[in-house]
Design a protein around this motif. Structure first.
Motif, PDB file in Angstrom:
ATOM      1  N   THR A  15     -15.689 -38.393 -71.220  1.00 20.23           N
ATOM      2  CA  THR A  15     -15.900 -39.443 -70.231  1.00 20.23           C
ATOM      3  C   THR A  15     -14.864 -40.528 -70.373  1.00 20.23           C
ATOM      4  O   THR A  15     -14.563 -40.983 -71.457  1.00 20.23           O
ATOM      5  CB  THR A  15     -17.295 -40.060 -70.406  1.00 20.23           C
ATOM      6  OG1 THR A  15     -18.250 -39.004 -70.348  1.00 20.23           O
ATOM      7  CG2 THR A  15     -17.569 -41.061 -69.296  1.00 20.23           C
ATOM      8  N   LYS A  89     -21.488 -40.597 -57.728  1.00 22.13           N
ATOM      9  CA  LYS A  89     -20.910 -40.220 -59.017  1.00 22.13           C
ATOM     10  C   LYS A  89     -20.790 -38.710 -59.183  1.00 22.13           C
ATOM     11  O   LYS A  89     -20.655 -38.210 -60.297  1.00 22.13           O
ATOM     12  CB  LYS A  89     -21.746 -40.810 -60.153  1.00 22.13           C
ATOM     13  CG  LYS A  89     -21.765 -42.336 -60.165  1.00 22.13           C
ATOM     14  CD  LYS A  89     -22.589 -42.869 -61.326  1.00 22.13           C
ATOM     15  CE  LYS A  89     -22.606 -44.396 -61.320  1.00 22.13           C
ATOM     16  NZ  LYS A  89     -23.403 -44.953 -62.438  1.00 22.13           N
ATOM     17  N   THR A  91     -19.077 -35.341 -59.534  1.00 18.84           N
ATOM     18  CA  THR A  91     -17.754 -34.944 -60.020  1.00 18.84           C
ATOM     19  C   THR A  91     -17.274 -33.705 -59.282  1.00 18.84           C
ATOM     20  O   THR A  91     -18.038 -32.774 -59.034  1.00 18.84           O
ATOM     21  CB  THR A  91     -17.819 -34.660 -61.532  1.00 18.84           C
ATOM     22  OG1 THR A  91     -18.233 -35.837 -62.207  1.00 18.84           O
ATOM     23  CG2 THR A  91     -16.457 -34.247 -62.062  1.00 18.84           C
ATOM     24  N   THR A 227      -9.557 -34.476 -61.224  1.00 21.77           N
ATOM     25  CA  THR A 227     -11.014 -34.529 -61.107  1.00 21.77           C
ATOM     26  C   THR A 227     -11.441 -35.891 -60.575  1.00 21.77           C
ATOM     27  O   THR A 227     -11.024 -36.927 -61.100  1.00 21.77           O
ATOM     28  CB  THR A 227     -11.687 -34.285 -62.475  1.00 21.77           C
ATOM     29  OG1 THR A 227     -11.310 -32.995 -62.955  1.00 21.77           O
ATOM     30  CG2 THR A 227     -13.203 -34.362 -62.360  1.00 21.77           C
ATOM     31  N   ASN A 229     -14.260 -38.556 -60.264  1.00 26.85           N
ATOM     32  CA  ASN A 229     -15.460 -38.883 -61.027  1.00 26.85           C
ATOM     33  C   ASN A 229     -16.451 -39.760 -60.268  1.00 26.85           C
ATOM     34  O   ASN A 229     -17.664 -39.647 -60.464  1.00 26.85           O
ATOM     35  CB  ASN A 229     -15.079 -39.615 -62.318  1.00 26.85           C
ATOM     36  CG  ASN A 229     -14.215 -38.757 -63.212  1.00 26.85           C
ATOM     37  OD1 ASN A 229     -14.510 -37.602 -63.427  1.00 26.85           O
ATOM     38  ND2 ASN A 229     -13.134 -39.320 -63.719  1.00 26.85           N
ATOM     39  N   LYS A 230     -15.931 -40.656 -59.418  1.00 20.73           N
ATOM     40  CA  LYS A 230     -16.832 -41.598 -58.754  1.00 20.73           C
ATOM     41  C   LYS A 230     -16.175 -42.187 -57.517  1.00 20.73           C
ATOM     42  O   LYS A 230     -14.964 -42.396 -57.490  1.00 20.73           O
ATOM     43  CB  LYS A 230     -17.227 -42.727 -59.718  1.00 20.73           C
ATOM     44  CG  LYS A 230     -18.315 -43.653 -59.174  1.00 20.73           C
ATOM     45  CD  LYS A 230     -18.786 -44.654 -60.215  1.00 20.73           C
ATOM     46  CE  LYS A 230     -17.725 -45.667 -60.571  1.00 20.73           C
ATOM     47  NZ  LYS A 230     -18.279 -46.859 -61.284  1.00 20.73           N
TER      48      LYS A 230
END
Length: 237
Positions: A15, A89, A91, A227, A229-230
């Motif tokens: 994370t 959120k 992913t 990627t 993530n949010k």
């Protein structure tokens, strides 16, 4: 004398965040011509500025106005807080054949303000609306990642919408970073006020419950991915 900075990136195994905390490091390189006078590493912008102007160097026999610079950074740090309008959120990965599309539910108060026209003035929306996209990458991404608002699902309609840059296109994400062998986070900010207003005016069936955000890779190596993530949508007073 010139200063180059690399700021606000963190790295970890899983994370990652892009906030300034004890693990976030700001790095500044101070040059005179091509000579690197000093490299400064710190945890806050204020620490970087103090360190830069503590070096024993004058340019053209002048000294910097450190207090004015610190006042400016204080104003930047004290800007109005965000009012979160919606977040997602979930992913997902974006690559050459992987389009990322997620909806961001809007909070009820924002929906009611839009429905009652409370946010509108003769010049448009009374408050700017922003989108923050938080991503993670490894290596050094070379691709361009285009961000769109409320793209249609049907393929022909989607192609036409992608070409309509004034209504759907929010901007692009490009990575001007050094190579990294660890996952690294980065946050991109987009002002979506004009596109949101255009769509509300154009479309009779505009969905006030949520906004759809799409990210499409436009170039770069075939095997390169990032990627997401949010997604945060917010305004400031």
């Amino acid at each position: 004398m010139s200063v180059s900075t690399l700021a606000g990136e963190t790295a970890a195994d899983n994370t990652l965040t892009n906030t300034c905390n004890s693990h976030t490091r700001y790095e500044a390189h101070i040059f005179c011509g091509k000579k690197n006078l000093e490299t400064v590493k710190a945890n806050t912008i204020q620490e970087v500025i103090k360190a830069i102007y503590s070096i024993d160097y004058k340019y053209n026999d002048t000294s910097p106005n450190l207090s004015a610079i610190l006042d400016l950074t204080t104003l930047m740090a004290n800007k109005p807080p965000k009012t979160l309008l919606g977040t997602n959120k979930t992913t997902g990965t974006v690559g050459s054949n992987q389009e990322f599309t997620q909806t961001v539910p809007l909070n009820p108060q924002f929906r009611s303000q839009l429905e009652s026209n409370q946010l509108f003035t003769k010049d448009g929306l009374s408050q700017p609306q922003y989108l923050e996209v938080s991503v993670t990458y490894t290596g050094r991404p070379l691709g361009i990642y285009e961000v769109y608002l409320n793209l249609p699902n049907e393929q022909e309609a989607k192609k036409a919408a992608i070409a309509d840059i004034d209504t759907y296109f929010l901007g692009a994400m490009a990575f001007f970073v050094l190579e990294s062998d660890r996952p690294t986070s980065k946050t991109f900010l987009f002002d979506i006020t004009d596109e949101l207003l255009q769509q509300i005016k154009k479309f009779k069936e505009f969905n006030l419950d949520s906004l759809s955000i799409s990210i499409i890779k436009n170039s770069g190596p075939v095997d390169e991915t990032i990627t997401v993530n949010k997604l945060d949508i917010y305004t400031r007073e």
